[in-house]
Design a protein around this motif. Structure first.
Motif, PDB file in Angstrom:
ATOM      1  N   VAL A 214     -11.600 -37.146  27.661  1.00 19.92           N
ATOM      2  CA  VAL A 214     -12.730 -36.573  28.391  1.00 19.92           C
ATOM      3  C   VAL A 214     -12.675 -37.066  29.829  1.00 19.92           C
ATOM      4  N   TRP A 215     -12.628 -36.124  30.765  1.00 16.95           N
ATOM      5  CA  TRP A 215     -12.539 -36.460  32.183  1.00 16.95           C
ATOM      6  C   TRP A 215     -13.871 -36.275  32.897  1.00 16.95           C
TER       7      TRP A 215
ATOM      8  N   ASP B 125     -12.668 -38.917  18.556  1.00 17.39           N
ATOM      9  CA  ASP B 125     -11.992 -38.155  17.498  1.00 17.39           C
ATOM     10  C   ASP B 125     -10.976 -37.154  18.023  1.00 17.39           C
ATOM     11  N   GLY B 126     -11.177 -36.712  19.269  1.00 15.15           N
ATOM     12  CA  GLY B 126     -10.274 -35.722  19.831  1.00 15.15           C
ATOM     13  C   GLY B 126     -10.733 -34.289  19.642  1.00 15.15           C
ATOM     14  N   PHE B 127     -11.914 -34.088  19.062  1.00 18.68           N
ATOM     15  CA  PHE B 127     -12.396 -32.727  18.855  1.00 18.68           C
ATOM     16  C   PHE B 127     -13.920 -32.682  18.847  1.00 18.68           C
ATOM     17  N   THR B 128     -14.451 -31.487  19.058  1.00 15.04           N
ATOM     18  CA  THR B 128     -15.885 -31.225  19.018  1.00 15.04           C
ATOM     19  C   THR B 128     -16.100 -29.904  18.301  1.00 15.04           C
ATOM     20  N   ALA B 129     -16.898 -29.914  17.249  1.00 15.49           N
ATOM     21  CA  ALA B 129     -17.208 -28.691  16.503  1.00 15.49           C
ATOM     22  C   ALA B 129     -18.535 -28.119  16.989  1.00 15.49           C
ATOM     23  N   ILE B 130     -18.587 -26.800  17.128  1.00 13.42           N
ATOM     24  CA  ILE B 130     -19.788 -26.082  17.527  1.00 13.42           C
ATOM     25  C   ILE B 130     -20.194 -25.181  16.361  1.00 13.42           C
TER      26      ILE B 130
ATOM     27  N   THR C 118     -18.022 -38.505  21.139  1.00 13.07           N
ATOM     28  CA  THR C 118     -17.336 -38.172  19.895  1.00 13.07           C
ATOM     29  C   THR C 118     -16.004 -37.503  20.160  1.00 13.07           C
ATOM     30  N   HIS C 119     -15.971 -36.651  21.187  1.00 14.50           N
ATOM     31  CA  HIS C 119     -14.721 -35.975  21.544  1.00 14.50           C
ATOM     32  C   HIS C 119     -13.674 -36.988  22.009  1.00 14.50           C
TER      33      HIS C 119
END
Length: 295
Positions: free
Chosen positions: A26-27, A46-51, A42-43
């Motif tokens: 995340v930048w 974990d490297g991901f974000t669920a919507i 969380t991103h």
């Protein structure tokens, strides 16, 4: 001039693990886009974000109509951007959809999409690649475990891990019809793969990837450390994931097809260079060298 290769791959006789120290996942910051501080944290972890639901019902219906139009468009017969299953000749992927479809081109400019990409990458962005993945019932083949960044780095010349992908479900994603699997936290480890890149490797790898896939020992180590998360959800749900996440999906032998819109956003500050492990870069529809800022 070529950048220093921080993630060497396809040049050693044995696989290597390179731990990510230079590039955050995340930048950007809270307040610079739609995601909350908790979602960004969380991103990063974990490297991901669920919507849960990215598209409203009427938007989803319009996107599904556009998908069917692309799948049935006779003008695309024989087009190299259309990839077919090896065993059934059914469509597996249609690339360059943001150029083929004005509907999808407009959709990805929405703040709910482009705004999140800019927030995660902390800069203006452009579309590195776009496609629809269509995993038909009774024969949709699997996608082997892989890190997208490994291929984008080796064959497209993407220097750093400053890209993010959106997978938007256009059909229901069940646990049994080949939905996406990710190893949470795996984005922090780059797996250097074995085997030189063949000429025009993309012609074979888009049907079944072999070169650029990690060895079993590395995959087992990552799975033991991170576990595997499988994404399911209704049409209209979405997943944002880091370019280096280890991910894949099983084949689909059920009657229920699985279709996803897949968009890769790259930072304009991470423009492509010469490939790091190939003689020439892949075609434009796989790795865009048109770095026009997405407005």
């Amino acid at each position: 001039m070529q950048s220093t290769d921080l993630y060497p791959t396809r040049r050693f006789k044995e696989p290597r693990l390179v731990y990510r120290t230079e590039d955050p996942a995340v930048w950007g910051r809270p307040g610079e886009g739609p995601l909350t501080e908790e979602q960004l944290d969380t991103h990063e972890l974990d490297g991901f974000t669920a919507i849960e639901q990215l598209l409203e019902p009427d938007e989803l219906a319009a996107a599904q109509t556009e998908l069917n139009h692309l799948l049935q468009d006779p003008a695309l017969d024989g087009d190299e951007r259309v990839i077919r299953e090896r065993s059934t000749d059914e469509i597996r992927s249609v690339f360059d959809v943001h150029r083929l479809s004005s509907h999808f081109a407009e959709l990805i400019r929405d703040e709910r999409i482009a705004g999140i990409a800019r927030q995660i990458l902390g800069s203006d962005v452009y579309v590195h690649q776009s496609r629809v993945n269509y995993k038909p019932g009774f024969g949709g083949a699997p996608f082997e475990w892989h890190s997208d960044f490994e291929t984008w780095h080796a064959e497209d010349g993407m220097p750093r891990m400053r890209a993010v992908s959106l997978s938007l479900a256009l059909t229901e994603n069940y646990h049994f019809n080949g939905s996406l699997m990710i190893m949470p936290g795996s984005h922090q480890t780059f797996v250097s793969c074995v085997g030189a890149t063949p000429e025009d490797n993309h012609k074979a790898s888009l049907v079944k990837q072999e070169v650029g896939t990690p060895d079993h020992d590395s995959l087992r180590m990552l799975a033991d450390k991170h576990g595997i998360h499988q994404f399911t959800g209704p049409a209209g749900s979405a997943i944002w994931f880091d370019s280096n996440c280890m991910h894949g999906s099983n084949g689909n032998i059920t009657p229920f097809p699985r279709s996803n819109l897949f968009i890769v956003f790259n930072s304009v500050e991470n423009a492509l260079e010469a490939p790091f492990a190939a003689e020439k870069h892949r075609p434009e529809y796989l790795g865009s060298r048109d770095w026009q800022v997405l407005r």
